[in-house]
Design an enzyme around this catalytic site. Structure first.
Site, short mmCIF file in Angstrom:
data_model
loop_
_atom_site.label_atom_id
_atom_site.label_comp_id
_atom_site.label_asym_id
_atom_site.label_seq_id
_atom_site.Cartn_x
_atom_site.Cartn_y
_atom_site.Cartn_z
N THR A 118 4.90 -0.60 -29.57
CA THR A 118 5.85 -1.67 -29.85
C THR A 118 7.04 -1.04 -30.59
O THR A 118 6.94 0.06 -31.11
CB THR A 118 5.20 -2.79 -30.69
OG1 THR A 118 6.17 -3.83 -30.88
CG2 THR A 118 4.73 -2.30 -32.03
N GLY A 119 8.16 -1.74 -30.60
CA GLY A 119 9.36 -1.21 -31.27
C GLY A 119 10.56 -1.28 -30.35
O GLY A 119 10.51 -1.93 -29.30
N THR B 191 6.39 -7.99 -29.80
CA THR B 191 5.68 -7.67 -28.57
C THR B 191 4.18 -7.66 -28.83
O THR B 191 3.75 -7.30 -29.92
CB THR B 191 6.11 -6.25 -28.13
OG1 THR B 191 7.43 -6.33 -27.65
CG2 THR B 191 5.22 -5.66 -27.05
N ARG C 273 18.24 -6.45 -19.02
CA ARG C 273 17.74 -5.31 -19.80
C ARG C 273 16.21 -5.21 -19.67
O ARG C 273 15.51 -6.21 -19.72
CB ARG C 273 18.14 -5.50 -21.27
CG ARG C 273 17.63 -4.41 -22.21
CD ARG C 273 16.34 -4.79 -22.89
NE ARG C 273 15.94 -3.82 -23.90
CZ ARG C 273 14.73 -3.81 -24.47
NH1 ARG C 273 13.84 -4.71 -24.13
NH2 ARG C 273 14.43 -2.92 -25.36
N VAL C 274 15.72 -4.00 -19.47
CA VAL C 274 14.28 -3.76 -19.43
C VAL C 274 13.94 -2.73 -20.50
O VAL C 274 14.63 -1.71 -20.61
CB VAL C 274 13.85 -3.25 -18.04
CG1 VAL C 274 12.38 -2.84 -18.04
CG2 VAL C 274 14.09 -4.33 -16.98
N GLY C 275 12.89 -2.98 -21.26
CA GLY C 275 12.50 -2.04 -22.32
C GLY C 275 11.39 -1.10 -21.87
O GLY C 275 11.16 -0.88 -20.68
N ASP C 276 10.66 -0.59 -22.84
CA ASP C 276 9.59 0.38 -22.57
C ASP C 276 8.32 -0.26 -22.02
O ASP C 276 7.51 0.39 -21.35
CB ASP C 276 9.22 1.11 -23.87
CG ASP C 276 8.74 0.11 -24.93
OD1 ASP C 276 9.55 -0.74 -25.33
OD2 ASP C 276 7.56 0.16 -25.33
N GLY D 30 12.61 -0.49 -27.51
CA GLY D 30 12.26 0.18 -26.27
C GLY D 30 13.19 1.32 -25.89
O GLY D 30 12.76 2.31 -25.29
N1 ASP Z 1 9.22 -2.67 -27.07
C1 ASP Z 1 9.77 -3.96 -26.78
C2 ASP Z 1 11.05 -3.80 -26.01
O1 ASP Z 1 11.84 -2.94 -26.32
C3 ASP Z 1 10.06 -4.79 -28.00
C4 ASP Z 1 8.96 -4.84 -29.03
O2 ASP Z 1 8.07 -4.01 -29.05
O3 ASP Z 1 8.96 -5.78 -29.85
O4 ASP Z 1 11.29 -4.59 -25.13
#
Ligand code: ASP
Length: 276
Positions: free
Chosen positions: A194-195, A143, A171-174, A197
């Site tokens: 990032t990480g 990300t 799917r939706v992340g953070d 979500g």
């Molecule tokens: N945070 C992002 C998500 O979960 C992924 C990422 O940070 O690489 O969609």
């Protein structure tokens, strides 16, 4: 980190700094930085976005500014090269904060944002198989995000992503969720996450880090404590960019690596793939 990723980050830092130097807002600096990363195809955002399990690219992005706490985001947007610009348009051109799915895409098309091909050959999704594969490897992230402070004392945070490996369609992340993937307040600071979500959302990490800054913690301490909470409480994994309105900053991660850089204008931009 590849040599092209490092070179791209250095360019982004120089472009962002140059814009701020010439009096541009932090909003413009963050948007332009993220657009360059989206366009590069070198990261998991814009042209480099992952596909979901049905073979379709659905992307998320958001941006927030700390003066009036304005924010905008898009989730599950398709076919656009620059979801971050769609997020800024949601913030500036509507009374809303978040647009999702096909209607987010229609909104971006209305503003004639640059498009990209986002679908591989469509795949049928077998849900039985997917649920059995819940623990698919989720090591590759990528990300993109940015934080900036301008000469007016406004901090801004932004983020853009193609999500994570092995995502169910929809799917939706953070990343598009204000308070989770990004937060910005001139009274505390700007945070871009990032990480994975799913963990970041459950801790509402960006807002939690800002709240700790507001209580007087240093950027380093604030992010360290919230990362520890993520790891201790839910075995999550994340990294954060943190910047305060008086120019202090921290980059920290619980993931093994996090490609990131900073530049205050002195010397050369710093780009590394690990921060202690
Ligand atoms: N945070 C992002 C998500 O979960 C992924 C990422 O940070 O690489 O969609």
């Amino acid at each position: 980190m590849t040599a092209s990723q490092a070179a791209c980050l250095r360019t982004v830092l120089q472009v962002g700094h140059h814009l701020l130097d010439r009096g541009a807002s932090a909003l413009t600096a963050v948007e332009q930085a993220i657009r360059t990363l989206e366009r590069s195809g070198l990261f998991n955002a814009g042209a480099g976005s992952r596909v979901q399990l049905d073979g379709v690219r659905r992307m998320d992005a958001s941006i927030m500014e700390g003066q009036d706490l304005r924010a905008g985001g898009v989730a599950s947007i398709e076919g656009m090269l620059h979801p971050i610009t769609a997020a800024r348009l949601v913030m500036e051109e509507t009374d809303h904060v978040l647009l999702v799915g096909p209607m987010a895409t229609t909104f971006a098309k209305h503003f004639r944002l640059e498009r990209q091909r986002t679908s591989m050959p469509k795949r049928r999704v077998s849900y039985g198989t997917i649920f059995n594969q819940k623990q698919v490897a989720r090591e590759r992230h990528g990300t993109v995000g940015a934080v900036a402070l301008d000469r007016f004392g406004t901090v801004v945070a932004g983020s853009s992503t193609g999500g994570i490996d092995g995502m169910l369609p929809g799917r939706v992340g953070d990343t598009p969720l204000i308070g989770c993937g990004v937060y910005a307040d001139n009274q505390s600071g700007a945070v871009s996450m990032t990480g994975i979500g799913e963990g970041i959302i459950r801790i509402a990490m960006a807002k939690e880090i800002c709240d700790r800054l507001d209580e007087g913690a240093t950027p380093k301490t604030a992010v360290r404590h919230v990362l520890k909470k993520l790891v201790d409480r839910i075995h999550g994994s994340a990294g954060a960019l943190v910047l305060t309105p008086d120019g202090r900053f921290a980059i920290r991660h619980s993931t093994p690596h996090m490609i990131a850089g900073y530049w205050t204008g002195d010397g050369e931009p710093v780009v590394k793939d690990s921060y202690g």
